[in-house]
Motif scaffolding. Sequence first.
Motif, PDB file in Angstrom:
ATOM      1  N   HIS A 214     -26.149  13.931  24.867  1.00 45.43           N
ATOM      2  CA  HIS A 214     -24.828  13.303  24.859  1.00 45.43           C
ATOM      3  C   HIS A 214     -24.831  12.046  23.981  1.00 45.43           C
ATOM      4  N   ALA A 215     -25.905  11.282  24.083  1.00 49.23           N
ATOM      5  CA  ALA A 215     -25.962  10.008  23.362  1.00 49.23           C
ATOM      6  C   ALA A 215     -26.064  10.201  21.859  1.00 49.23           C
ATOM      7  N   MET A 216     -26.591  11.330  21.390  1.00 49.78           N
ATOM      8  CA  MET A 216     -26.840  11.524  19.961  1.00 49.78           C
ATOM      9  C   MET A 216     -25.627  12.061  19.208  1.00 49.78           C
ATOM     10  N   GLN A 217     -24.490  12.195  19.862  1.00 51.86           N
ATOM     11  CA  GLN A 217     -23.274  12.608  19.158  1.00 51.86           C
ATOM     12  C   GLN A 217     -22.867  11.541  18.145  1.00 51.86           C
ATOM     13  N   ASP A 218     -22.374  12.000  17.003  1.00 53.70           N
ATOM     14  CA  ASP A 218     -22.044  11.046  15.934  1.00 53.70           C
ATOM     15  C   ASP A 218     -20.869  11.540  15.103  1.00 53.70           C
ATOM     16  N   TYR A 219     -19.934  10.612  14.821  1.00 59.02           N
ATOM     17  CA  TYR A 219     -18.816  10.907  13.919  1.00 59.02           C
ATOM     18  C   TYR A 219     -18.839  10.042  12.666  1.00 59.02           C
ATOM     19  N   VAL A 220     -19.869   9.200  12.521  1.00 54.35           N
ATOM     20  CA  VAL A 220     -19.897   8.257  11.401  1.00 54.35           C
ATOM     21  C   VAL A 220     -20.433   8.897  10.132  1.00 54.35           C
ATOM     22  N   HIS A 221     -21.516   9.656  10.232  1.00 61.28           N
ATOM     23  CA  HIS A 221     -22.096  10.197   9.001  1.00 61.28           C
ATOM     24  C   HIS A 221     -22.403  11.689   9.057  1.00 61.28           C
ATOM     25  N   GLN A 222     -22.755  12.229  10.225  1.00 55.73           N
ATOM     26  CA  GLN A 222     -23.227  13.615  10.254  1.00 55.73           C
ATOM     27  C   GLN A 222     -22.131  14.617   9.924  1.00 55.73           C
ATOM     28  N   ILE A 223     -20.921  14.403  10.413  1.00 59.40           N
ATOM     29  CA  ILE A 223     -19.860  15.369  10.129  1.00 59.40           C
ATOM     30  C   ILE A 223     -19.511  15.387   8.651  1.00 59.40           C
ATOM     31  N   TRP A 224     -19.680  14.261   7.976  1.00 56.98           N
ATOM     32  CA  TRP A 224     -19.369  14.189   6.547  1.00 56.98           C
ATOM     33  C   TRP A 224     -20.489  14.793   5.702  1.00 56.98           C
TER      34      TRP A 224
END
Length: 305
Positions: A214-224
């Motif tokens: 849960h903690a490792m979710q990211d919207y800053v760089h991984q989705i891009w």
Amino acid sequence: MTFTVRSPASSANLGPGFDSLGLSVPLYTTLRVTPQDRTEVVPLGADLAGTPADESNYVYRAMALAARRAGRPLPPARVEIETDVPLARGLGSSAAALVAGIVAGNELLGRPLDDEAVLDVAAREEGHPDNVAPALFGGIVVATLDRLGTHYVRLDPPAHLGVTVLIPEFELSTSKARAVLPREYSRADTVHALSHAALLAAALAQGRLELLRHAMQDYVHQIWRAPLVPGLSDILEEAHLHGALGAALSGAGPTVLCFHDTRGPTAPLHRYLHGVMARSGLSGRVIDLPIDTVGTVVERAGNPA
């Protein structure tokens, strides 16, 4: 007298800890430095073929950074360079070279710089501390860089936490991976990043392995960056179904890092990751690694210096 400097590879970000969180793994860049009356730079091995064999070499320029911070000239030396850190794969190859060079330069000068100064030199050259801090200190490191200095907290890895890395056989430059990032983020994405980075640091500090996914979710760089790394989106969504405690793009990629519990088998996770590569038409390696807890080591005549 000849001395050896060995700096480990590192995996940065770990999901939401963009430019501030990383860990070290036992793949190494090694320098053998022999003081003499003229400078020689000797890259060794196929991985370093074509890299400069003179003072323009990145490692030698890193050594010069230590001399510049100390305000002293760098004595001449023969510098032999070897590495088993994959280049341009998101495992901190440049950070390992940078840290090894700064530490070697400092050693050649008689250690005028303390560890905090070495870290600050490296972080300012790299532009962020997430790779250089674990390369220097080992373990898991949370670090920040500002105009007042580089500040860090080093954590010992939680018991039973291991790393599985998928290293594809293609390179991805950090500059290309950074170019796809947006210039601005929404308030919602910013709050998401801050809260998840804080939860990840706290979970690692307390050994709460069940929170990592849960903690490792990211919207800053991984989705891009996902379009640059075939299969990444699938791994981030599905790796936990195959034994991963959590998954993240390693640094700028294309390597992908999965945490696993060392008390359990990793064969199902390996099969899954190999399958993702096959479906994406890629080849590469999947290997299990411990977290390096030592960081950069200097040895003289076989003894730690």
